[in-house]
Design an enzyme around this catalytic site. Sequence first.
Site, mmCIF file in Angstrom:
data_model
loop_
_atom_site.group_PDB
_atom_site.id
_atom_site.type_symbol
_atom_site.label_atom_id
_atom_site.label_comp_id
_atom_site.label_asym_id
_atom_site.label_seq_id
_atom_site.Cartn_x
_atom_site.Cartn_y
_atom_site.Cartn_z
ATOM 1 N N SER A 1 20.979 -32.223 4.918
ATOM 2 C CA SER A 1 21.359 -31.682 3.602
ATOM 3 C C SER A 1 22.682 -32.259 3.119
ATOM 4 O O SER A 1 23.580 -32.551 3.923
ATOM 5 C CB SER A 1 21.504 -30.164 3.751
ATOM 6 O OG SER A 1 22.212 -29.622 2.656
ATOM 7 N N GLU B 1 24.876 -30.584 2.060
ATOM 8 C CA GLU B 1 25.894 -29.616 2.495
ATOM 9 C C GLU B 1 26.636 -30.086 3.745
ATOM 10 O O GLU B 1 27.696 -29.543 4.058
ATOM 11 C CB GLU B 1 25.256 -28.245 2.751
ATOM 12 C CG GLU B 1 24.986 -27.441 1.493
ATOM 13 C CD GLU B 1 26.244 -26.869 0.846
ATOM 14 O OE1 GLU B 1 26.351 -26.975 -0.388
ATOM 15 O OE2 GLU B 1 27.117 -26.334 1.556
ATOM 16 N N TYR C 1 25.830 -22.688 6.533
ATOM 17 C CA TYR C 1 24.583 -23.439 6.350
ATOM 18 C C TYR C 1 24.832 -24.927 6.613
ATOM 19 O O TYR C 1 24.082 -25.585 7.341
ATOM 20 C CB TYR C 1 24.058 -23.232 4.919
ATOM 21 C CG TYR C 1 22.857 -24.076 4.572
ATOM 22 C CD1 TYR C 1 21.576 -23.660 4.885
ATOM 23 C CD2 TYR C 1 23.010 -25.304 3.917
ATOM 24 C CE1 TYR C 1 20.471 -24.439 4.565
ATOM 25 C CE2 TYR C 1 21.920 -26.084 3.595
ATOM 26 C CZ TYR C 1 20.646 -25.644 3.917
ATOM 27 O OH TYR C 1 19.564 -26.430 3.605
HETATM 28 P P1 GDP Z 1 22.282 -24.793 -3.079
HETATM 29 O O1 GDP Z 1 23.107 -25.964 -3.470
HETATM 30 O O2 GDP Z 1 21.250 -25.136 -2.077
HETATM 31 O O3 GDP Z 1 23.078 -23.620 -2.684
HETATM 32 O O4 GDP Z 1 21.439 -24.413 -4.401
HETATM 33 P P2 GDP Z 1 21.652 -23.304 -5.526
HETATM 34 O O5 GDP Z 1 20.650 -23.625 -6.588
HETATM 35 O O6 GDP Z 1 21.563 -21.913 -4.951
HETATM 36 O O7 GDP Z 1 23.151 -23.516 -6.054
HETATM 37 C C1 GDP Z 1 23.521 -24.682 -6.743
HETATM 38 C C2 GDP Z 1 24.853 -24.459 -7.438
HETATM 39 O O8 GDP Z 1 24.684 -23.517 -8.485
HETATM 40 C C3 GDP Z 1 25.967 -23.916 -6.544
HETATM 41 O O9 GDP Z 1 27.150 -24.627 -6.828
HETATM 42 C C4 GDP Z 1 26.122 -22.466 -7.015
HETATM 43 O O10 GDP Z 1 27.427 -21.952 -6.849
HETATM 44 C C5 GDP Z 1 25.799 -22.617 -8.486
HETATM 45 N N1 GDP Z 1 25.420 -21.370 -9.156
HETATM 46 C C6 GDP Z 1 25.994 -20.876 -10.291
HETATM 47 N N2 GDP Z 1 25.456 -19.701 -10.619
HETATM 48 C C7 GDP Z 1 24.495 -19.427 -9.692
HETATM 49 C C8 GDP Z 1 23.573 -18.347 -9.523
HETATM 50 O O11 GDP Z 1 23.540 -17.395 -10.294
HETATM 51 N N3 GDP Z 1 22.724 -18.429 -8.443
HETATM 52 C C9 GDP Z 1 22.747 -19.487 -7.587
HETATM 53 N N4 GDP Z 1 21.862 -19.516 -6.561
HETATM 54 N N5 GDP Z 1 23.617 -20.515 -7.722
HETATM 55 C C10 GDP Z 1 24.473 -20.491 -8.758
#
Ligand code: GDP
Length: 320
Positions: A120, A122, A144
């Site tokens: 990932s 990450e 993670y």
């Molecule tokens: P991730 O990168 O696997 O954690 O995928 P996500 O789609 O959960 O998050 C992508 C980005 O969107 C991260 O930087 C989050 O902080 C941002 N983000 C902003 N608002 C939200 C929200 O309401 N839900 C989630 N899941 N992510 C958010």
Amino acid sequence: MRRALVTGITGQTGSYLAESLTAHGWEVHGAVRTVGEEARSGAPELHVADLTRPDEITTVIERVRPDAVFHLGGLTSVAESWADPAAYAVTVGGSTAAILAAAKRLTDAGHEVRVVNASSAEVFGRAVDQPQTARTAIAPVTPYGAAKALGHHLVQMYRAGGLPAANGILYNHESPRRPLAFVTRKITHGVAQIAAGRAETLTLGNLDARRDWGWAPDYAEALRLAADAPDDYIIATGVSHSVRDFVAAAFAAVGIDDWQPLVRQDPRFMRPNDAPEQRGDPSATEAALGWRRTVGFEELVAAMVAADLAALDEGATSAD
Ligand code: GDP
């Protein structure tokens, strides 16, 4: 016929990968967490392996004797990994260790087992390099990411020891099958609800985070190709957009330009250590695997919004 074992086969990318492997002539087996869990398609045979118990996936590998294991299973939420880091360490990192050890045992006994691990973006944490390459320092900043980094390093060690094992370093990959817990699907589902008059606002966290969003079926293709050329591969588009850009594109897809009054921000959705930007350089992967993404950002957003609008028409509340 080559035999594949896919962990995470009921998830978004695992389901696309299973379909692609079947179309390319593989016999596909899937590892699922509980009995009765249905694969979408392309998985003729399912085997139960709870990844919180690494011995279970070992037993399945020994029974199935696959030619390749595609390891996509495990817990998937960066945000929730802070609440239960031990569970992430085991299901994401520990499971990869068990898979590599089982693959090595069978390979040493004369039945070669390739491993393709879903690593990932990450693992790079708050990367200084923009864009990141397969040589960017591994420096995770979330539980993670740390769990993925363990699997990532183990793959490299086993590969150095002769096992054909690959890391597909996946950047955010999206589709209508993305669960609602991810920001893209949360946005497209919310925008469809607003367009249909069923909701008034959409509540999000950090709108400034920039991510490199690609099309999950494209990324499944890269993982399939990686089985035959074990190495570490950046699977990304090379282009990043902010969450705000994604919101604007999703509202534009339903003809709403003045979207600001419809979006709220809530600290509940803000994360500790949210990397400001993740962007991968796919050029080495493209050169090595002959892979290219087929769907760009605007098309991806439009396809997800269209699927959520269609699901509303069918009366469904959730597509995943
Ligand atoms: P991730 O990168 O696997 O954690 O995928 P996500 O789609 O959960 O998050 C992508 C980005 O969107 C991260 O930087 C989050 O902080 C941002 N983000 C902003 N608002 C939200 C929200 O309401 N839900 C989630 N899941 N992510 C958010």
